[in-house]
Design a protein around this motif. Structure first.
Motif, mmCIF file in Angstrom:
data_model
loop_
_atom_site.group_PDB
_atom_site.id
_atom_site.type_symbol
_atom_site.label_atom_id
_atom_site.label_comp_id
_atom_site.label_asym_id
_atom_site.label_seq_id
_atom_site.Cartn_x
_atom_site.Cartn_y
_atom_site.Cartn_z
ATOM 1 N N LEU A 35 1.298 -1.197 -0.031
ATOM 2 C CA LEU A 35 0.221 0.178 0.110
ATOM 3 C C LEU A 35 1.214 1.349 -0.036
ATOM 4 C CD1 LEU A 35 -2.197 -1.066 2.777
ATOM 5 C CD2 LEU A 35 -3.237 -1.491 0.399
ATOM 6 N N ASP A 36 0.857 2.346 -0.743
ATOM 7 C CA ASP A 36 0.793 3.273 -1.306
ATOM 8 C C ASP A 36 0.565 4.408 -1.242
ATOM 9 O OD1 ASP A 36 4.367 4.594 -1.276
ATOM 10 O OD2 ASP A 36 3.137 4.924 -3.156
ATOM 11 N N SER A 52 -0.593 21.172 -6.262
ATOM 12 C CA SER A 52 -0.376 19.492 -5.529
ATOM 13 C C SER A 52 -1.040 18.919 -5.864
ATOM 14 C CB SER A 52 -1.028 20.241 -4.026
ATOM 15 O OG SER A 52 -2.408 20.027 -3.739
ATOM 16 N N ASN A 53 -0.892 18.052 -6.107
ATOM 17 C CA ASN A 53 -1.645 16.325 -6.986
ATOM 18 C C ASN A 53 -0.602 15.305 -5.934
ATOM 19 O OD1 ASN A 53 1.603 16.427 -7.894
ATOM 20 N ND2 ASN A 53 1.138 14.321 -9.087
ATOM 21 N N ARG A 54 -1.309 14.528 -5.859
ATOM 22 C CA ARG A 54 -0.971 13.158 -4.846
ATOM 23 C C ARG A 54 -1.680 11.974 -5.539
ATOM 24 N NH1 ARG A 54 -5.709 15.283 -3.225
ATOM 25 N NH2 ARG A 54 -8.184 14.872 -2.607
ATOM 26 N N SER A 55 -1.732 10.408 -5.460
ATOM 27 C CA SER A 55 -1.769 9.563 -5.775
ATOM 28 C C SER A 55 -1.427 8.131 -4.622
ATOM 29 C CB SER A 55 -0.878 9.068 -6.686
ATOM 30 O OG SER A 55 0.157 8.825 -6.128
ATOM 31 N N ARG A 56 -2.207 7.396 -4.641
ATOM 32 C CA ARG A 56 -2.070 6.131 -3.716
ATOM 33 C C ARG A 56 -2.809 4.633 -4.486
ATOM 34 N NH1 ARG A 56 -7.835 8.330 -3.711
ATOM 35 N NH2 ARG A 56 -9.467 6.735 -3.448
ATOM 36 N N SER A 57 -1.320 4.092 -3.724
ATOM 37 C CA SER A 57 -1.831 2.743 -4.704
ATOM 38 C C SER A 57 -2.105 1.499 -4.336
ATOM 39 C CB SER A 57 -0.659 2.781 -5.938
ATOM 40 O OG SER A 57 0.154 3.407 -5.528
ATOM 41 N N VAL A 58 -1.948 0.943 -4.705
ATOM 42 C CA VAL A 58 -2.167 -0.875 -4.185
ATOM 43 C C VAL A 58 -1.799 -1.830 -4.995
ATOM 44 C CG1 VAL A 58 -4.494 -1.491 -4.335
ATOM 45 C CG2 VAL A 58 -3.797 -2.793 -2.732
ATOM 46 N N THR A 59 0.041 -2.287 -4.443
ATOM 47 C CA THR A 59 0.574 -3.782 -5.282
ATOM 48 C C THR A 59 -0.092 -5.494 -4.573
ATOM 49 O OG1 THR A 59 1.558 -2.349 -6.152
ATOM 50 C CG2 THR A 59 2.392 -3.857 -7.038
ATOM 51 N N LEU A 60 -0.811 -6.265 -5.482
ATOM 52 C CA LEU A 60 -0.828 -7.146 -5.670
ATOM 53 C C LEU A 60 0.685 -8.082 -6.099
ATOM 54 C CD1 LEU A 60 -4.422 -8.052 -5.116
ATOM 55 C CD2 LEU A 60 -3.098 -7.302 -3.952
ATOM 56 N N VAL A 61 1.353 -8.997 -5.356
ATOM 57 C CA VAL A 61 3.010 -9.260 -5.909
ATOM 58 C C VAL A 61 2.312 -11.085 -5.000
ATOM 59 C CG1 VAL A 61 5.230 -9.192 -6.327
ATOM 60 C CG2 VAL A 61 4.200 -7.615 -5.470
ATOM 61 N N ARG A 87 -2.779 -1.296 -8.449
ATOM 62 C CA ARG A 87 -3.893 0.043 -9.463
ATOM 63 C C ARG A 87 -3.247 1.594 -8.800
ATOM 64 N NH1 ARG A 87 -8.982 2.036 -7.209
ATOM 65 N NH2 ARG A 87 -10.529 1.749 -8.404
ATOM 66 N N MET A 88 -3.409 2.374 -9.191
ATOM 67 C CA MET A 88 -3.351 3.961 -9.188
ATOM 68 C C MET A 88 -4.144 4.479 -8.873
ATOM 69 S SD MET A 88 0.294 5.886 -9.704
ATOM 70 C CE MET A 88 -0.548 6.853 -11.062
ATOM 71 N N THR A 89 -4.715 5.365 -7.823
ATOM 72 C CA THR A 89 -5.163 6.096 -8.660
ATOM 73 C C THR A 89 -5.109 7.515 -8.122
ATOM 74 O OG1 THR A 89 -7.560 5.006 -7.632
ATOM 75 C CG2 THR A 89 -7.850 7.398 -7.119
ATOM 76 N N ARG A 90 -5.098 9.192 -9.280
ATOM 77 C CA ARG A 90 -4.395 10.102 -8.169
ATOM 78 C C ARG A 90 -4.983 10.780 -8.931
ATOM 79 N NH1 ARG A 90 -0.013 11.239 -13.412
ATOM 80 N NH2 ARG A 90 -1.351 11.383 -14.909
ATOM 81 N N THR A 91 -5.128 11.999 -8.133
ATOM 82 C CA THR A 91 -5.801 13.176 -8.343
ATOM 83 C C THR A 91 -5.545 13.914 -9.293
ATOM 84 O OG1 THR A 91 -6.585 13.445 -6.284
ATOM 85 C CG2 THR A 91 -6.596 15.320 -7.405
ATOM 86 N N PRO A 100 -1.279 -3.861 -15.000
ATOM 87 C CA PRO A 100 -0.758 -5.206 -14.619
ATOM 88 C C PRO A 100 1.530 -5.913 -15.288
ATOM 89 C CG PRO A 100 -1.229 -4.918 -16.726
ATOM 90 C CD PRO A 100 -1.473 -4.067 -16.369
ATOM 91 N N ALA A 101 1.464 -6.286 -14.430
ATOM 92 C CA ALA A 101 2.993 -6.619 -14.753
ATOM 93 C C ALA A 101 3.345 -7.735 -14.821
ATOM 94 C CB ALA A 101 3.611 -5.833 -13.936
ATOM 95 N N ALA A 102 4.126 -8.941 -16.272
ATOM 96 C CA ALA A 102 4.683 -10.244 -15.175
ATOM 97 C C ALA A 102 6.191 -10.740 -15.747
ATOM 98 C CB ALA A 102 3.773 -11.060 -15.846
ATOM 99 N N ASN A 103 6.038 -12.094 -15.047
ATOM 100 C CA ASN A 103 7.874 -11.801 -15.605
ATOM 101 C C ASN A 103 8.222 -13.111 -15.122
ATOM 102 O OD1 ASN A 103 9.909 -12.251 -13.093
ATOM 103 N ND2 ASN A 103 9.125 -10.696 -12.861
#
Length: 783
Positions: A355-356, A382-391, A408-412, A423-426
């Motif tokens: 969580l970020d 000003s700008n802000r963002s919040r994100s959640v990442t599942l790995v 998943r990122m949400t920014r204003t 998404p990302a994969a390796n």
């Protein structure tokens, strides 16, 4: 300049608005790493945050580009640089470093020329007896004046700087402590070009009961700079420009040009003061190898203030009254919980939830006048963002690993929230050891979609505009970079290693600014202005070339072939002074007008009528091939010789200074001296014929090879004193050699600022040669 910083870019530009510099994290805290020209008209480069941290304080640096940067949020499309500082601990230890530096200015400036002559009809002296005037039969030459103000009336001095660094590492009350302080004073090669820096840094970690641990860090840096505009941009106060645009005679001004004589050189220069503060507090919980959790919150603050001493002629009543300030706050909070486990014994898995939360706040102000204040302006953004990442990751037998993430990122932005998924994969496969276990090979592939950075409003509305073709700004999307990578890594025992990566990235949902429709807003934000593609191959080779006991020779070579293209552009071509952005060409490509020439009348002069202009072409502004070469030779008895070289190829640089000298001032050799090669004369004639378009000869090849550093290091024997174990004496030369076809002073310097394309050389001093004397005390200990 003494206060200039360094520009960093990974794999090419990814946005029309900004080039997309990599994000910089220091001990988990995101810090302001953007580097912009904030001083109006001056072309002074802001000190870089990458220069903030003394090398002695760094424990590890990781550079993540492409898919590896997927989980780092807004702006990760430009890559990520992670810096981890030393954590200290153990017995009480002291370390130190002292460094002295001496630098010399560039010593090969072009001279000023003026051909004297008389009118064929009156016999009186004429003002213009250039080669073009002689070819037009408006002047009979009688002599040639040559004078070089920058060499024969040199304004330069020897650059000097001193640096000191002290560090402490200890374990007070069961905690791991590291603290350091650094101070430096730097004087450039020109008057009023100087900078002083003072910084300190501390980090402490402490284990607690119940498998808990806490850490805290704080860093502060103060930069005071006297920015040498007499080596900068404004012609009236730029010694470099005044010398190169000056006269060919040793007159009362020693040949210097002074913008009509209103302002003498060096009478206008700003003071600049920067304050950088970064603080962080974190807690972690690790009850076992199967579970780890952490929470980190940090703040980064940058305050930049500048002042002008003079705003025009020395009699101006506004002398010393223009001031500006920029303040940037960044808040970062990151929580992470991860688990490792086994599945059926032979398969292991790992899961993580990240969580970020991030916020950026910028305030600027600018005033003219003290009493009364004649002009006052300011802005807040000003700008802000919040994100959640599942790995999620799995490791199978036979060296197969698969990892995937969903971010998943949400920014204003402009008052609206923008949630999007990335998404990302390796996949990697480590082959069975070869050559009886001496060799290993790993194959890998990765795909990721990464968010771009949100530009500030002042930056957003300072770009060239064109008529919009789509988009209104109501449904703005986050800029997105889609990256695909294929690679392989190999090693052969102790003899060497190699890594190769092929990549292709496409940046979409790109922002740009267009002219609004009649009756509507003056400017319209276009949220789908086009796409940019970067592709290429990167390689890193390390080899042990010789190993004879104490005699050991190693070499490292990094290679990169890069291609940048605007694959879709909804606007008509956007044309700058020397650039063009259009579909099918590189972003900010150099506009170049080729030509042919011939001395048709065999008079040894190329006239305007003897050049034939060809259709304009676009050439890359950024190198298409880069190579870095490092080598180290250990000679025994603690003596080591090392060298570092850098090669760039495939880009064009505008030699604006020489173009102005030849076309407008007519004081360059090619415009006045009949012994000048015909090819150089043709560039002058073509520039006149084109009306000032960037012609071949002035828009020149920016390829170069530079010997960045040659150093000799001697590590003192440990037997001399147990208190000074690891002490090293270093003597190094920097920027010793430059080999280039560029027609200007230095293909690396650029007047408009680090993000402008193509690079334009006008009135900036080349990088000086430097000699460094350095003493490092690795560990002074006391039990």
């Amino acid at each position: 300049m003494a206060s200039d910083g360094s520009l960093v870019m990974l794999r090419g530009p990814i946005s029309f608005i900004e080039s997309g510099p990599p994000l910089l994290f220091v001990d988990g805290v995101r810090v302001a790493a953007e580097q912009a020209d904030t001083l109006p008209l001056f072309g002074a480069i802001a000190p870089s945050r990458f220069d903030d941290i003394p090398v002695e304080d760094i424990a590890r640096v990781e550079v993540l580009s492409g898919a590896a940067a997927a989980a780092y949020g807004e702006g990760a499309g430009g890559g990520v640089i992670l810096v981890t500082t030393k954590s200290g601990g153990g017995p009480l230890r002291f370390g130190g470093r002292a460094q002295l530096l001496s630098g010399l200015a560039h010593d090969d400036y072009p001279a000023n020329y003026r051909r004297r002559g008389t009118s064929p009809s009156t016999g009186q002296p004429v003002a213009d007896c250039s080669l073009l005037a002689v070819a037009a039969h408006t002047c009979n030459p009688t002599g040639l004046d040559v004078w070089n103000p920058l060499e024969q009336a040199s304004p330069f001095r020897s650059a000097r700087s001193g640096l000191g660094h002290l560090s402490l590492s200890a374990s007070p009350l069961g905690a791991a402590l590291y603290a350091s302080v650094s101070a430096s004073q730097r004087q450039g090669v020109l008057p009023h070009d100087e900078a002083s820096r003072l910084s300190y840094r501390a980090r402490v970690e402490r284990p607690l009961p119940w498998h808990l641990a806490v850490r805290a860090s704080h860093a502060f840096r103060r930069d005071n700079a006297r920015m040498g505009l007499d080596g900068g941009y404004t012609i009236a106060n730029d010694v470099i420009s005044n010398g190169l645009l000056g006269e060919a005679v040793n007159d009362a001004n020693r040949g210097y040009f002074t913008a009509g004589g209103l302002i003498p050189p060096d009478s206008l220069y700003p003071d600049r003061r920067l304050r950088h503060t970064t603080s962080a507090v974190g807690v972690s919980w690790e009850p076992g190898r199967w579970l780890q959790a952490s929470l980190l919150t940090g703040r980064d603050r940058v305050v930049d203030r500048w002042r002008l001493d003079n705003l025009g002629p020395v009699t101006d009543t506004l002398r010393g009254t223009e001031r500006g300030a920029d303040e940037n706050w960044r808040l970062t909070t990151t929580g992470r919980i991860a688990s490792s486990y086994s599945i059926h014994g032979s398969v292991t898995g790992s899961s993580a939830l990240i969580l970020d939360w991030w916020k950026n706040w910028i305030e600027t102000s600018h005033s003219i006048g003290v009493s009364p204040v004649l002009e006052l302006e300011g802005s807040q953004f000003s700008n802000r963002s919040r994100s959640v990442t599942l790995v999620q990751g799995f490791d199978w037998p036979r060296g197969i690993s698969v990892n995937g993430s969903l971010h998943r990122m949400t920014r204003t932005f402009l008052g609206t929230e923008q949630p999007e998924w990335f998404p990302a994969a390796n996949l990697s496969w480590r082959l069975a050891p070869l050559m009886r276990g001496r060799s290993t090979v790993r194959l890998r592939a990765a795909y990721a979609e990464l968010p771009g950075a949100m530009p500030s409003l002042p930056t957003l509305f300072s770009v060239p505009v064109g008529p919009p073709q789509s988009g209104t700004g109501n449904q703005a999307k986050i800029e997105r970079t889609k990256t695909l990578e294929l690679g392989a890594d190999a090693s052969l025992d102790r003899l060497g290693s190699a890594s190769v990566t092929l990549f292709r990235s496409t940046s979409t949902n790109l922002l740009d600014v267009g002219i609004g429709a009649p009756g509507g807003p003056a400017l319209v934000l276009d949220t789908d202005a086009g796409e940019i593609r970067n592709s290429g191959v990167e390689a890193l080779l390390h080899a042990l070339l010789l190993d004879l006991g104490e005699l050991r020779w190693t070499a490292t070579v990094s290679l990169a072939a890069l291609s940048n293209r605007v694959t879709r552009f909804v606007f008509p071509p956007v044309i700058g002074a020397y650039s063009i952005t259009r579909e099918g060409s590189a972003l900010g490509a150099a506009r170049v007008v080729p030509y042919t020439f011939a001395d048709a009348n065999h008079d040894g002069i190329i006239d305007v009528s003897e050049v034939q202009l060809l259709p304009l072409v676009a050439q890359p502004s950024l190198p298409t091939f880069e190579a870095g070469i490092g080598s180290e030779l250990r000679l025994g008895h603690g003596l080591t010789v090392s060298a570092l070289g850098d090669y760039r190829h495939g880009n064009m640089v505008m030699n604006e200074m020489e173009e102005v000298r030849c076309r407008n001032r007519r004081n360059c050799r090619a415009a006045q001296d009949p012994s000048t090669p015909l090819a150089e004369q043709a560039a002058v004639a073509a520039a006149v014929a084109s009306g000032g378009e960037p012609v071949v000869g002035f828009m020149s090849d920016g390829s170069f090879f530079k010997l960045r550093e040659l150093a000799i290091r001697w590590q003192l024997p440990r037997s001399w004193s147990p208190y000074f174990a690891g002490t090293v004496l270093t003597i190094a030369g920097r920027n010793l050699l430059t080999s280039t076809n560029h027609s200007g002073l230095d293909p690396e310097i650029s007047t408009p600022g680090p993000g402008s394309l193509p690079r334009e050389e006008f009135g900036r001093n080349p990088i000086p040669r430097e000699i460094v004397f350095r003493l490092d005390v690795g560990a002074m200990s006391k039990n």
